[in-house]
Design an enzyme around this catalytic site. Structure first.
Site, PDB file in Angstrom:
ATOM      1  N   HIS A   1      -7.614   0.401   9.337  1.00 11.55           N
ATOM      2  CA  HIS A   1      -6.503   0.681   8.115  1.00 11.55           C
ATOM      3  C   HIS A   1      -6.629   2.207   8.272  1.00 11.55           C
ATOM      4  O   HIS A   1      -7.504   2.661   7.389  1.00 11.55           O
ATOM      5  CB  HIS A   1      -6.659  -0.058   7.124  1.00 11.55           C
ATOM      6  CG  HIS A   1      -5.566   0.027   6.159  1.00 11.55           C
ATOM      7  ND1 HIS A   1      -4.838  -0.767   5.543  1.00 11.55           N
ATOM      8  CD2 HIS A   1      -5.411   1.398   5.188  1.00 11.55           C
ATOM      9  CE1 HIS A   1      -3.999  -0.121   4.478  1.00 11.55           C
ATOM     10  NE2 HIS A   1      -4.421   0.867   4.433  1.00 11.55           N
TER      11      HIS A   1
ATOM     12  N   HIS B   1      -5.773   6.003   7.436  1.00 14.79           N
ATOM     13  CA  HIS B   1      -4.926   7.305   6.765  1.00 14.79           C
ATOM     14  C   HIS B   1      -4.538   8.450   7.590  1.00 14.79           C
ATOM     15  O   HIS B   1      -5.783   8.761   8.328  1.00 14.79           O
ATOM     16  CB  HIS B   1      -5.618   7.430   5.440  1.00 14.79           C
ATOM     17  CG  HIS B   1      -5.093   6.394   4.594  1.00 14.79           C
ATOM     18  ND1 HIS B   1      -4.702   6.503   3.269  1.00 14.79           N
ATOM     19  CD2 HIS B   1      -4.836   4.976   4.593  1.00 14.79           C
ATOM     20  CE1 HIS B   1      -4.336   5.422   2.541  1.00 14.79           C
ATOM     21  NE2 HIS B   1      -4.544   4.541   3.298  1.00 14.79           N
TER      22      HIS B   1
ATOM     23  N   ASN C   1      -1.132   6.620   4.505  1.00 15.62           N
ATOM     24  CA  ASN C   1      -0.839   5.683   5.646  1.00 15.62           C
ATOM     25  C   ASN C   1      -0.372   6.157   6.697  1.00 15.62           C
ATOM     26  O   ASN C   1       0.507   7.057   6.999  1.00 15.62           O
ATOM     27  CB  ASN C   1      -0.009   4.733   5.187  1.00 15.62           C
ATOM     28  CG  ASN C   1      -0.742   3.660   4.127  1.00 15.62           C
ATOM     29  OD1 ASN C   1      -1.862   3.035   4.350  1.00 15.62           O
ATOM     30  ND2 ASN C   1      -0.092   3.359   3.122  1.00 15.62           N
TER      31      ASN C   1
ATOM     32  N   CYS D   1      -1.533  10.334  -0.719  1.00 19.86           N
ATOM     33  CA  CYS D   1      -2.917  10.209  -0.953  1.00 19.86           C
ATOM     34  C   CYS D   1      -3.274  10.560  -2.397  1.00 19.86           C
ATOM     35  O   CYS D   1      -2.809  11.735  -2.767  1.00 19.86           O
ATOM     36  CB  CYS D   1      -3.839  10.861   0.050  1.00 19.86           C
ATOM     37  SG  CYS D   1      -5.361  10.783  -0.070  1.00 19.86           S
TER      38      CYS D   1
ATOM     39  N   ASP E   1       0.861  -1.422  -0.162  1.00 23.51           N
ATOM     40  CA  ASP E   1      -0.052   0.039  -0.049  1.00 23.51           C
ATOM     41  C   ASP E   1       0.895   1.273  -0.001  1.00 23.51           C
ATOM     42  O   ASP E   1       0.693   1.991  -0.615  1.00 23.51           O
ATOM     43  CB  ASP E   1      -0.901  -0.078   1.201  1.00 23.51           C
ATOM     44  CG  ASP E   1      -1.986   0.934   1.146  1.00 23.51           C
ATOM     45  OD1 ASP E   1      -2.613   1.204   2.166  1.00 23.51           O
ATOM     46  OD2 ASP E   1      -2.329   1.685   0.181  1.00 23.51           O
TER      47      ASP E   1
END
Lengths: 327, 336
Positions: B243, B245, B285, B276, B52
């Site tokens: 998860h 951000h 992240n 992003c 990711d």
């Protein structure tokens, strides 16, 4: 009396209710952790904007007086109710605050907004009042070593110094805000005992400070140490008189502020654009950013006096950053 | 706070009540037990940096660097390191070397290396390359699903069902992701019930764990709480992960909220890798270092060595030629 109460109890508390309460307990267990998460958070939080003082004080570039005045004026328009304007400390020690008198006299004071200034001693207090200050702040430390290194005297001696300031402030009917630094860690001593923090906070409060701001000076606090410290302090000082001043050096500030809110604290110090680095960790960040704090509070449905309309705060951010010659 | 309701305290002597209502004591004691276990004792970190994270970095990272990063992360004690993605290299050029990466890494004995497999083709390639765990990515937002993977949520679920069935035959565990759990760049607000619906479908199809992603970082503790409250009804809390951000700096308080609600699996990326794509210039992240700092500071065990993660972060940031997004990384490099 007791017999009468028993009679009343029997009427109100039927056996059926026991089952209901048991069921509630089971449901409560399922949502148990959620109870903490959804605990009654304050409806309103007061933001104390420390950018122009704490923020700029820790920036390397000396910002021109006019830029400082513009910044404070813009912040006044954003709805904030407390903006720490400057510091009446000797310019020999803090050159950034050398223009304290001009800043104090130059800003457009908005009605309903308070502009506290730091006054480390009686001389600073007198100069502040002369320059038109109507609220002051004093800074104690929870760590002996930090006190010695920072203001060249022990914690006890510093409290005696502040006593003078408090007396003068009372006579002049000037409210005083107290700060305690190193509440969850000291760059020299390491871990700081929560009882010591509670002791210093209690002294400042009983001397007459209307509010005590607990500062995680080097940002090492985490929700664990924060809770422990706040539990100790709230036993000595009412929670309504406490504020948290979290640094974001290790990214923990918002999480720490969240647990403080969950414990009933409703005053948060922050700095626009996260101004101010950390003198103990080069390259690290310092104050938590007002924008990020307000974003979290509004997301939680908590009212703050400021509106985080992107344009207004974006303007302030751009302006303060331009003054620093950064993007 | 106290465990006795104030109404009770005000009107009645509670010792008397205990005598008359024995269940009351048990009720109050249970409340006490509840407040003692506010946080999980152990949290599993799922490291998503190599996939990711790198997927959202502009620079194409050489295969050798990717392999070295994963090897360094394996040495930190992390039990899950998302290695790569078997998606078409046409769409995600960064992951074109998926086979070489998976075959090149030195697998630590107790660590899992899941890979993304958006469809049967990807799954078969992954298995051929030696994958022993895979992941599928659903979305709580129709528009995001259509824009991101060119099909509706329902169509994507059918695709994933194929993958999950094939994985079951080979006894390969499948992790499910739900993106846009707290907000969508196209639709804006996302209903918690929709997130719960998608999470439930993935769980019932056979995913062992569902990772709820705040894809654009707009969540706050309030929306996190509401969303988890809904999803918890349909998926056991032990099977949920978050998860988050950090696009608006909210990741850590969101994670804290999730922990308070019983979640004990957190996704993060070393050095906060990955920006992003919907907000250029912002972070993406949450960084593993910052999460570890918070967890360890709270006395929660992770079995992960923070210093070794910082080293891995330094390594990849040097390779990318940029500064770490991790506040802990920034602070540590200054005090060295």
């Amino acid at each position: 009396m007791a017999a009468a109460m028993r009679l009343v109890n029997k009427k109100i508390f039927t056996p059926g209710m026991g089952q209901h309460y048991l069921a509630f307990t089971t449901a409560a267990q399922v949502y148990s952790a959620g109870i903490k998460a959804s605990q009654a958070l304050p409806e309103t939080v007061k933001i104390v904007e420390v950018g122009p003082r704490d923020g700029l004080q820790n920036e390397k570039v000396v910002v021109p007086t006019e830029a400082k005045i513009n910044l404070i004026n813009m912040l006044s328009e954003s709805g904030l109710t407390v903006i720490e304007a400057t510091s009446f400390v000797s310019p020999k020690w803090v050159p950034q605050m050398g223009d304290q008198v001009e800043v104090m006299k130059g800003i457009k004071k908005k009605p309903g907004v308070s502009y506290p200034v730091l006054t480390p001693n009686l001389r600073g207090f007198q100069a502040a009042v002369k320059a038109g200050a109507s609220e002051v702040a004093i800074f104690g430390a929870a760590s002996e070593l930090f006190s010695k290194k920072n203001i060249n005297c022990s914690v006890e001696e510093s409290l005696q110094r502040f006593d003078e300031v408090m007396k003068a402030a009372k006579e002049a009917a000037v409210p005083v805000r107290g700060y305690v630094s190193c509440v969850v860690g000291c760059p020299y001593e390491g871990k700081v005992a929560p009882e010591k923090v509670a002791h210093v906070a209690k002294r400042l409060y009983s001397m007459g400070c209307y509010e005590i701001s607990l500062g995680d000076t080097i940002g090492v606090g985490t929700p664990g140490s924060m809770t422990e410290m706040l539990e100790a302090v709230s036993r000595e000082v009412p929670v309504s008189a406490l504020a948290v001043h979290c640094h974001d050096t290790y990214g923990q500030a918002l999480a720490n502020i969240l647990v403080a809110l969950q414990m009933g604290i409703s005053v948060v110090d922050s700095s626009v654009a996260g101004l101010g680095g950390c003198p103990y960790a080069q390259g690290a960040s310092g104050n938590v950013a007002t924008e990020d704090v307000v974003y979290m509070l509004h997301g939680l449905g908590i009212k703050t006096a400021t509106c985080i309309t992107t344009r207004r705060d974006g303007q302030v951010t751009k302006m303060s950053c331009r003054a620093q010659r950064r993007t | 706070m106290g465990s006795i309701p104030t109404t009770v305290k005000h009107c009645l002597s509670y010792e008397q009540l205990f005598e008359d209502y024995p269940w009351l004591r048990r009720w109050l004691q249970e409340e006490k037990i509840i407040t003692e276990h506010e946080y999980p004792k152990f949290v599993k970190i799922v490291e998503v940096g190599p996939r990711d994270g790198l997927q959202n970095e502009k620079e194409i990272v050489p295969t050798g660097v990717k392999i070295q990063l994963i090897d360094m992360l394996s040495a930190t004690g992390l039990s899950v390191v998302e290695a790569t993605s078997f998606v078409s290299s046409k769409w995600v050029p960064q992951m074109a070397d998926h086979t070489q990466v998976l075959q090149g890494i030195q697998r630590a004995p107790l660590t899992q290396y899941p890979v993304l497999t958006p469809n049967m083709q990807g799954f078969q390639d992954a298995v051929a390359a030696g994958a022993t765990e895979v992941a599928v990515f659903g979305s709580a937002s129709e528009t995001f699903s259509r824009q991101n993977i060119n099909c509706s949520i329902d169509e994507s679920m059918l695709r994933f069902q194929e993958v999950i069935n094939a994985a079951k035959e080979r006894q390969i565990p499948v992790r499910g992701y739900v993106s846009c759990a707290l907000g969508c760049p196209h639709e804006g607000r996302i209903e918690p019930s929709k997130v719960a619906e998608v999470a439930k479908r993935l769980y019932e199809m056979g995913c062992y764990e569902i990772s709820l992603g705040d894809t654009i970082g707009v969540g706050t503790p309030g929306s996190m709480f509401k969303m988890l409250q809904m999803v918890k009804k349909d998926v056991p809390i032990d099977a949920l992960a978050v998860h988050c951000h950090d696009t608006y700096g909210q990741a850590l308080p969101n994670i804290l909220t999730a922990l308070q609600m019983g979640v004990s699996v957190v996704d993060s990326a070393v050095a906060g890798l990955g920006g992003c794509p919907y907000a250029p210039g912002s972070t993406g992240n949450v960084s593993t270092e910052d999460v570890l700092y918070m967890l360890h500071g709270m006395g929660i065990q992770t079995n992960v060595d923070l210093n070794k993660v910082i080293e891995a972060g330094d390594f990849i940031c040097n390779a990318l030629g940029r500064r770490t997004n991790s506040k802990v990384g920034q602070a540590k490099s200054g005090t060295l």
